[in-house]
Design a protein around this motif. Structure first.
Motif, PDB file in Angstrom:
ATOM      1  N   GLY A  11       5.971 -10.465   0.254  1.00  0.00           N
ATOM      2  CA  GLY A  11       4.821  -9.880  -0.448  1.00  0.00           C
ATOM      3  C   GLY A  11       4.136  -8.778   0.346  1.00  0.00           C
ATOM      4  O   GLY A  11       3.948  -7.666  -0.167  1.00  0.00           O
ATOM      5  N   PRO A  12       3.741  -9.038   1.600  1.00  0.00           N
ATOM      6  CA  PRO A  12       3.089  -7.979   2.377  1.00  0.00           C
ATOM      7  C   PRO A  12       3.987  -6.756   2.613  1.00  0.00           C
ATOM      8  O   PRO A  12       3.519  -5.618   2.533  1.00  0.00           O
ATOM      9  N   LEU A  13       5.276  -6.984   2.887  1.00  0.00           N
ATOM     10  CA  LEU A  13       6.180  -5.847   3.092  1.00  0.00           C
ATOM     11  C   LEU A  13       6.346  -5.052   1.806  1.00  0.00           C
ATOM     12  O   LEU A  13       6.334  -3.815   1.815  1.00  0.00           O
ATOM     13  N   SER A  14       6.482  -5.751   0.700  1.00  0.00           N
ATOM     14  CA  SER A  14       6.636  -5.083  -0.587  1.00  0.00           C
ATOM     15  C   SER A  14       5.387  -4.275  -0.941  1.00  0.00           C
ATOM     16  O   SER A  14       5.485  -3.136  -1.408  1.00  0.00           O
ATOM     17  N   ALA A  15       4.211  -4.838  -0.707  1.00  0.00           N
ATOM     18  CA  ALA A  15       2.961  -4.122  -0.989  1.00  0.00           C
ATOM     19  C   ALA A  15       2.852  -2.861  -0.136  1.00  0.00           C
ATOM     20  O   ALA A  15       2.439  -1.798  -0.622  1.00  0.00           O
ATOM     21  N   TYR A  16       3.211  -2.971   1.128  1.00  0.00           N
ATOM     22  CA  TYR A  16       3.174  -1.812   2.023  1.00  0.00           C
ATOM     23  C   TYR A  16       4.117  -0.714   1.532  1.00  0.00           C
ATOM     24  O   TYR A  16       3.731   0.451   1.432  1.00  0.00           O
ATOM     25  N   VAL A  17       5.342  -1.095   1.197  1.00  0.00           N
ATOM     26  CA  VAL A  17       6.336  -0.113   0.738  1.00  0.00           C
ATOM     27  C   VAL A  17       5.868   0.542  -0.559  1.00  0.00           C
ATOM     28  O   VAL A  17       5.987   1.756  -0.732  1.00  0.00           O
ATOM     29  N   ARG A  18       5.309  -0.227  -1.469  1.00  0.00           N
ATOM     30  CA  ARG A  18       4.842   0.328  -2.750  1.00  0.00           C
ATOM     31  C   ARG A  18       3.685   1.308  -2.559  1.00  0.00           C
ATOM     32  O   ARG A  18       3.519   2.232  -3.346  1.00  0.00           O
ATOM     33  N   ARG A  19       2.868   1.100  -1.533  1.00  0.00           N
ATOM     34  CA  ARG A  19       1.796   2.061  -1.238  1.00  0.00           C
ATOM     35  C   ARG A  19       2.364   3.389  -0.749  1.00  0.00           C
ATOM     36  O   ARG A  19       1.770   4.436  -0.951  1.00  0.00           O
ATOM     37  N   MET A  20       3.484   3.310  -0.090  1.00  0.00           N
ATOM     38  CA  MET A  20       4.081   4.509   0.487  1.00  0.00           C
ATOM     39  C   MET A  20       5.006   5.225  -0.490  1.00  0.00           C
ATOM     40  O   MET A  20       5.182   6.433  -0.417  1.00  0.00           O
ATOM     41  N   ALA A  53       4.446  -6.905  13.724  1.00  0.00           N
ATOM     42  CA  ALA A  53       4.622  -5.487  14.043  1.00  0.00           C
ATOM     43  C   ALA A  53       6.092  -5.089  13.927  1.00  0.00           C
ATOM     44  O   ALA A  53       6.411  -3.994  13.457  1.00  0.00           O
ATOM     45  N   TRP A  54       6.993  -5.973  14.338  1.00  0.00           N
ATOM     46  CA  TRP A  54       8.429  -5.696  14.260  1.00  0.00           C
ATOM     47  C   TRP A  54       8.863  -5.535  12.805  1.00  0.00           C
ATOM     48  O   TRP A  54       9.583  -4.607  12.461  1.00  0.00           O
ATOM     49  N   LEU A  55       8.404  -6.440  11.921  1.00  0.00           N
ATOM     50  CA  LEU A  55       8.761  -6.371  10.499  1.00  0.00           C
ATOM     51  C   LEU A  55       8.253  -5.082   9.859  1.00  0.00           C
ATOM     52  O   LEU A  55       8.992  -4.395   9.151  1.00  0.00           O
ATOM     53  N   PHE A  56       6.986  -4.756  10.120  1.00  0.00           N
ATOM     54  CA  PHE A  56       6.427  -3.540   9.525  1.00  0.00           C
ATOM     55  C   PHE A  56       7.049  -2.286  10.127  1.00  0.00           C
ATOM     56  O   PHE A  56       7.153  -1.261   9.455  1.00  0.00           O
ATOM     57  N   GLY A  57       7.465  -2.350  11.370  1.00  0.00           N
ATOM     58  CA  GLY A  57       8.172  -1.221  11.975  1.00  0.00           C
ATOM     59  C   GLY A  57       9.496  -0.960  11.264  1.00  0.00           C
ATOM     60  O   GLY A  57       9.850   0.189  10.986  1.00  0.00           O
ATOM     61  N   ILE A  58      10.209  -2.013  10.953  1.00  0.00           N
ATOM     62  CA  ILE A  58      11.477  -1.864  10.224  1.00  0.00           C
ATOM     63  C   ILE A  58      11.219  -1.320   8.823  1.00  0.00           C
ATOM     64  O   ILE A  58      11.899  -0.400   8.369  1.00  0.00           O
ATOM     65  N   ALA A  59      10.215  -1.878   8.142  1.00  0.00           N
ATOM     66  CA  ALA A  59       9.888  -1.394   6.795  1.00  0.00           C
ATOM     67  C   ALA A  59       9.460   0.070   6.838  1.00  0.00           C
ATOM     68  O   ALA A  59       9.843   0.865   5.970  1.00  0.00           O
ATOM     69  N   LEU A 135       4.159   2.275  14.718  1.00  0.00           N
ATOM     70  CA  LEU A 135       4.275   3.729  14.596  1.00  0.00           C
ATOM     71  C   LEU A 135       4.897   4.384  15.824  1.00  0.00           C
ATOM     72  O   LEU A 135       5.210   5.572  15.799  1.00  0.00           O
ATOM     73  N   ALA A 136       5.044   3.620  16.893  1.00  0.00           N
ATOM     74  CA  ALA A 136       5.613   4.116  18.148  1.00  0.00           C
ATOM     75  C   ALA A 136       4.821   5.306  18.689  1.00  0.00           C
ATOM     76  O   ALA A 136       5.367   6.333  19.068  1.00  0.00           O
ATOM     77  N   ILE A 137       3.484   5.125  18.696  1.00  0.00           N
ATOM     78  CA  ILE A 137       2.581   6.150  19.215  1.00  0.00           C
ATOM     79  C   ILE A 137       1.516   5.464  20.071  1.00  0.00           C
ATOM     80  O   ILE A 137       1.286   4.264  19.936  1.00  0.00           O
ATOM     81  N   PRO A 138       0.826   6.215  20.942  1.00  0.00           N
ATOM     82  CA  PRO A 138      -0.228   5.624  21.767  1.00  0.00           C
ATOM     83  C   PRO A 138      -1.413   5.137  20.922  1.00  0.00           C
ATOM     84  O   PRO A 138      -1.658   5.634  19.815  1.00  0.00           O
TER      85      PRO A 138
END
Length: 166
Positions: A11-20, A53-59, A135-138
């Motif tokens: 659910g959270p990954l799907s919601a994030y992807v749909r926002r993008m 963080a790992w899951l959202f990084g992959i998504a 995001l792999a940023i500071p």
């Protein structure tokens, strides 16, 4: 164990992807691609405390790959995606629905970087540290992007409100 992982995080990954990604069809494909990447990469996850963080990084990487492909796609493919974007919602409070729609529209019009930062922070409730990892940023860059994204969204919302009054 994988069923529990999917049950908790789909659910959270799907919601994030749909926002993008505005197209439901493309978003479903990106979520599926994300899960394939997760299945293949789970043996390499060294620190289970960093799972979110790992899951959202992959998504996020799957979303960016899809957006890159979209910009390289022929115009006819983009027209099909625009046709898939129509969404019908039923809400009892018209004012709240209008406000949410205005905010969603303003968010959708933001550049991907700002939309990404706002979605991760407010909708997925990632911490600044987790966002920096995804995001792999500071951390400082995350803070400045979040500040810029909030201001840009506020400006877009005020502009839309001003346009509606005319």
């Amino acid at each position: 164990a994988f069923d529990l992982l999917v049950h908790r995080w789909h659910g959270p990954l799907s919601a994030y992807v749909r926002r993008m990604i505005a197209s439901d069809r493309v978003a479903d494909d990106v979520v599926q691609d994300s899960w394939l990447r997760i299945i293949r990469g789970i043996p390499r996850l060294r620190d289970p405390t960093r799972l979110r963080a790992w899951l959202f990084g992959i998504a996020r990487r799957a979303v960016m790959d899809s957006l890159r492909a979209k910009y390289d796609a022929p115009v006819s493919v983009l027209v099909d995606e625009i046709a898939d974007m129509a969404v019908v919602q039923d809400a009892s409070d018209v004012d709240v629905e209008a406000e949410l729609n205005a905010m969603s529209d303003a968010l959708a019009l933001l550049p991907p970087i700002e939309r990404d930062v706002l979605s991760l922070f407010y909708l997925q409730e990632l911490t600044i540290d987790e966002m920096a990892e995804v995001l792999a940023i500071p951390i400082g860059t995350v803070k400045s992007r979040l500040f810029r994204a909030r201001n840009l969204l506020r400006t877009r919302m005020k502009g839309a409100e001003h346009d509606q009054r005319r």
